[in-house]
Design an enzyme around this catalytic site. Structure first.
Site, PDB file in Angstrom:
ATOM      1  CG  ASP A 137      -0.393   0.896  -2.733  1.00  0.00           C
ATOM      2  OD1 ASP A 137       0.549   0.146  -2.430  1.00  0.00           O
ATOM      3  OD2 ASP A 137      -0.975   1.629  -1.915  1.00  0.00           O
TER       4      ASP A 137
ATOM      5  CE  LYS B 213       6.710  10.792   8.636  1.00  0.00           C
ATOM      6  NZ  LYS B 213       5.455  11.493   8.946  1.00  0.00           N
TER       7      LYS B 213
ATOM      8  CG  ASP C 246       2.869   3.916  -2.042  1.00  0.00           C
ATOM      9  OD1 ASP C 246       1.823   3.493  -2.556  1.00  0.00           O
ATOM     10  OD2 ASP C 246       2.971   4.165  -0.829  1.00  0.00           O
TER      11      ASP C 246
END
EC number: 2.7.7.13
Length: 364
Positions: free
Chosen positions: A109, A160, A216
């Site tokens: 993707d 993160k 993406d």
């Protein structure tokens, strides 16, 4: 060279488009999403592509085999009986990948400029086991960040981060030597969380910084943003207009980056663009306004309708004076009656919509 494409599962985030076909077959800029990748791979000499598949494998095989034959690429289908994560499929396809050449691994993707030639040169230059393509993002705290030295050698992966450690993330494009196969067991395994940290610790993993755009294509909003990035990239790198042909009425106005399939028709006094893709055999009737949207194959948009920030699936019929906006997504074979308003509506395939949808809703 060979390549393995991680086709993945049900594509739930891109529903309803993926309820009738696997995600790699969804038309992106008038080609199946995966075909963009296969054409780029074939252009750098890849002659064998292994597809790690699970969902709608027969449908994928039927369509992609035709394209592979045209490109001169051999397709091998590696069917997962159970989900194997992002690394397990490499172990399952080991017999197809074991040779002396490095091979590509791609998430299915990802849309970008696919600088595979430069990636191969970089991989051969550093001579280690693996290369990860990385891309710059504006908000790295939302992602897993790749930390690497100036020469590309990867030191760490930080998930993160709350404090700034870098702004490059994994772009889902890799080159590996066959030695990586010895690291991967035939069971559900994460290449990002289990295999890459091992390789980085032993100094065997390098980062290649992608130039240009990257997306993406996970959710419909990502699809639309990726389409905009793709169209603007093509517009700046290709000579001539994207929207040409005798089927565009002389009174129609084309604004910005617009891609119209030669078999589509655009009626009088339409205003199309910016950032619009109109697919094969689509009929746009008179006075229609479309912006930031894609209309997939064999659909019709009726007179004086307005379509903004939306995706219309295959074989849909949009009536006259319809207004669609704010990431509306129609599955295949949806009928929207005249004068209906749709706002952030997600409509499953084969539905007929005759009443307004004024706020975010899923029409089942």
């Amino acid at each position: 060279m060979k390549a393995l494409i991680l086709v993945g599962g049900y594509g739930t985030r891109l529903r309803p488009l993926t309820l009738t076909q696997p995600k790699p077959l969804v038309e992106f800029a008038n080609k199946p999403m995966m075909l963009h990748q296969m054409e780029a791979l074939a252009a750098v000499g890849v002659d064998t592509v292994v597809l790690a598949v699970s969902y709608r494998a027969e449908q994928l095989e039927a369509e992609m085999t035709v394209h592979a034959d045209r490109l001169g690429v051999k397709l091998i289908f590696s069917l997962e009986e159970e989900p194997l994560g992002t690394a397990g499929p490499l172990a399952l396809a080991r017999k197809h990948l074991e040779d002396d050449d490095p091979f590509f691994v791609l998430n299915s993707d990802v849309i970008c400029d696919f600088p595979f030639k430069q990636m191969v040169e970089f991989h051969k230059q550093h001579g280690k086991e693996g290369t990860i393509a990385v891309t710059k993002v504006e908000e790295p705290s939302k992602y897993g960040v790749v930390v690497f030295k100036e020469d590309g050698k990867i030191d760490d992966f930080v998930e993160k981060p709350q404090e700034y450690v870098g702004n490059k993330i994994n772009a889902g494009l890799y080159i590996f030597n066959s030695a990586i196969l010895d690291r991967i067991p035939l069971k559900p395994t994460s290449i990002e969380k289990e295999i890459f940290p091992q390789m980085a610790t032993s100094g065997n993993l390098y980062a290649y910084v992608l130039p240009g755009f990257w997306m993406d294509v996970g959710q419909p909003k990502d699809f639309l943003k990726g389409m905009s990035l793709f169209l603007n990239h093509v517009q700046t790198t290709r000579t001539g207009a994207l929207a040409t042909g005798s089927n565009i009425h002389g009174t129609a106005t084309i604004r910005g980056s617009v891609l119209v399939d030669p078999s589509a028709t655009v009626g009088e006094n339409c205003v199309i663009g910016p950032d619009v893709v109109i697919g094969p055999r689509v009929q746009i009737e008179g006075g229609v306004r479309i912006q930031h949207s894609t209309i997939l194959s064999d659909s019709t948009v009726g007179n004086y309708s307005w379509v903004s920030g939306s995706i219309i699936g295959r074989e849909c019929h949009i009536g006259s004076w319809v207004r669609m906006e704010n990431v509306c997504v129609l599955g295949d074979d949806v009928v929207v009656k005249d004068e209906v308003y749709l706002n952030e509506a997600s409509v499953l395939p084969h539905k007929v919509i005759a009443v307004n949808v004024p706020s975010k809703d899923i029409i089942m």
